[in-house]
Scaffold this active site. Structure first.
Site, PDB file in Angstrom:
ATOM      1  N   HIS A  80       0.838  -1.208   0.000  1.00 61.56           N
ATOM      2  CA  HIS A  80       0.000   0.000   0.000  1.00 61.56           C
ATOM      3  C   HIS A  80       0.876   1.263   0.000  1.00 61.56           C
ATOM      4  O   HIS A  80       1.811   1.368   0.795  1.00 61.56           O
ATOM      5  CB  HIS A  80      -0.910  -0.009   1.241  1.00 61.56           C
TER       6      HIS A  80
HETATM    7 CA    CA Z   1       0.473  -0.370  -4.315  1.00 64.58          CA
END
Ligand code: CA
Ligand code: ZL4
Ligand code: ZN
Length: 393
Positions: free
Chosen positions: A184
């Site tokens: 992320h």
């Molecule tokens: Ca990513």
């Protein structure tokens, strides 16, 4: 003799400093700066440097680094001594100042130089786009998306992406950030959390208890208050192990088409973390060079100023293949470069897979079981579409 010539009508710039590879995180640490050398040597062996402007990136200055980072943090980075002794076995979790000195973000010789070179390349790339001297600017040494304002995180110390986007915002009203690293893009999301001038879109493996950094749920779309301009401007695409080229390409194109239509960015910043490839040491997706690079191709076709960053990628031979192939896409030569890796590539033998002739798109690694259902992927596109109803005029 080479058949690779400059594309007509647009410019590609390549920003790199060979000094970066001289830095080492530690023998068994997954981050290997020499993967950049491997990438550069593959790009050169194909003759791609004839088709773009090559720049030796300079180091970012203190003032440039503190455009995002806290000065006490940068001061500390500049003066902290390399790891004084091997990690204390009696106390494996010492109180880490700015999260520095642990196993993820070790203190190594020349750390500040490494950070400023990565930042400098990404800043140079952004400035080339701003000056209209380049249509696609490439900085494979950047993409360090976890670094925070005053904290190192996940192998990242200086957030070169945030520094580059801040430059793009001087010229463009809206910038779209896309992140195809398997992790992320939390640092970039956080930096632009409260503005509607940057939309962040991260595709990543999401398993909060077992996979770093644990953030980036589908429902996390920015500030919860509708009065905050950043509301609805963070898009997260949580995935499971084993996603295939076909599924990823469908998701990417469905989502980015809708995002561009509603958000209407003036420029795109694409983080091309190669740990989403099959056979990665940390990631467990099944993407091939074809699927990964199709994201770059799709963004190029949108025809907006584009900056390409590196990021993760822990199986160096695969990283070099992907980033070299994506460089070929940038200069528009992906269909006419030979698939076989040129004989004059240093370490050519190391690119071989089970003694097969080495080619640029071959990826090594056992396929992982695909744990992504079409039903889940359709739900994701639906959720994103609903979020985008709140975006734009
Ligand atoms: Ca990513
Ligand atoms: C290592 O072998 O999940 C670091 C890190 C060092 C050398 C020897 C030390 C052994 C894997 C990772 C102990 C290692 C313990 N060495 C690591 C919660 C964790 C605490 C640290 O691609 N341990 C932390 C960070 C992630 C965690 C991923 C991705 C960056 C990017 C952009 C960052 N951290 C558990 C792990 C090794 C190591 C082996 C490691 N660390 C794998 N995943 C992490 O998104 C560039
Ligand atoms: Zn990663």
């Amino acid at each position: 003799e080479h058949g690779i010539t400059k594309p007509k009508g647009y410019n590609v710039s390549f920003h790199y400093n060979p000094e970066m590879e001289k830095h080492h995180f530690g023998m068994t640490h997954p981050m290997k700066p020499w993967r950049l050398t491997l990438t550069k040597s593959l790009v050169s062996a194909y003759g791609m440097n004839f088709a773009m402007d090559n720049y030796t990136a300079r180091a970012a200055t203190y003032e440039e680094l503190t455009a995002f980072h806290a000065s006490d943090y940068v001061d500390h980075l500049a003066t902290v001594a390399p790891q004084p002794q091997p990690l204390d076995v009696e106390n494996p979790n010492p109180d880490l100042k700015y999260n520095l000195g642990g196993s993820d973000c070790p203190l190594f010789e020349g750390l500040y130089n490494y950070c400023s070179l990565s930042g400098g390349a990404s800043l140079d790339a952004a400035r080339k786009l701003c000056a209209n001297q380049s249509d696609i600017a490439i900085a494979w040494g950047g993409g360090l998306h976890h670094a925070k304002k005053a904290e190192a995180s996940g192998f990242c110390y200086i957030n070169d992406i945030v520094l580059a986007i801040l430059q793009l915002l001087r010229i463009h009203a809206r910038v779209l950030y896309i992140d195809i690293d398997v992790h992320h893009g939390d640092g970039v999301e956080e930096a632009f959390f409260s503005t509607d001038r940057v939309m962040t879109v991260s595709f990543h493996k999401y398993d909060p208890l077992n996979f770093f950094p644990g953030t980036g749920a589908l429902e996390d779309n920015g500030p919860k208050s509708e009065h905050n301009p950043g509301a609805h401007h963070a898009i997260n695409v949580p995935l499971n192990d084993g996603i295939t080229d076909e599924q990823y390409k469908w998701l990417f194109e469905s989502i980015i088409t809708r995002v561009v239509e509603k958000f209407r960015p003036g420029a795109i910043a694409l983080q091309c973390g190669a740990d989403s490839l099959a056979g990665d040491r940390l990631g467990k997706f099944n993407l091939l060079v074809q699927g990964h690079s199709s994201c770059v191709e799709f963004c190029k076709k949108l025809g907006l100023p584009l900056i390409l960053f590196g990021g993760g990628g822990y199986t160096p031979k695969n990283v070099a293949r992907a980033w070299a192939y994506e460089t070929a896409i940038a200069i528009g030569h992906q269909d006419d470069i030979p698939s076989q890796i040129p004989i004059h590539t240093p370490w050519r033998d190391r690119f071989k897979i089970d003694s097969l002739l080495p080619t640029i798109q071959q990826i090594l690694g056992e396929p992982r079981q695909n744990r992504n259902t079409q039903k889940k992927l359709t739900e994701i596109v639906q959720h994103v579409t609903e979020q985008l109803r709140f975006v734009g005029a």
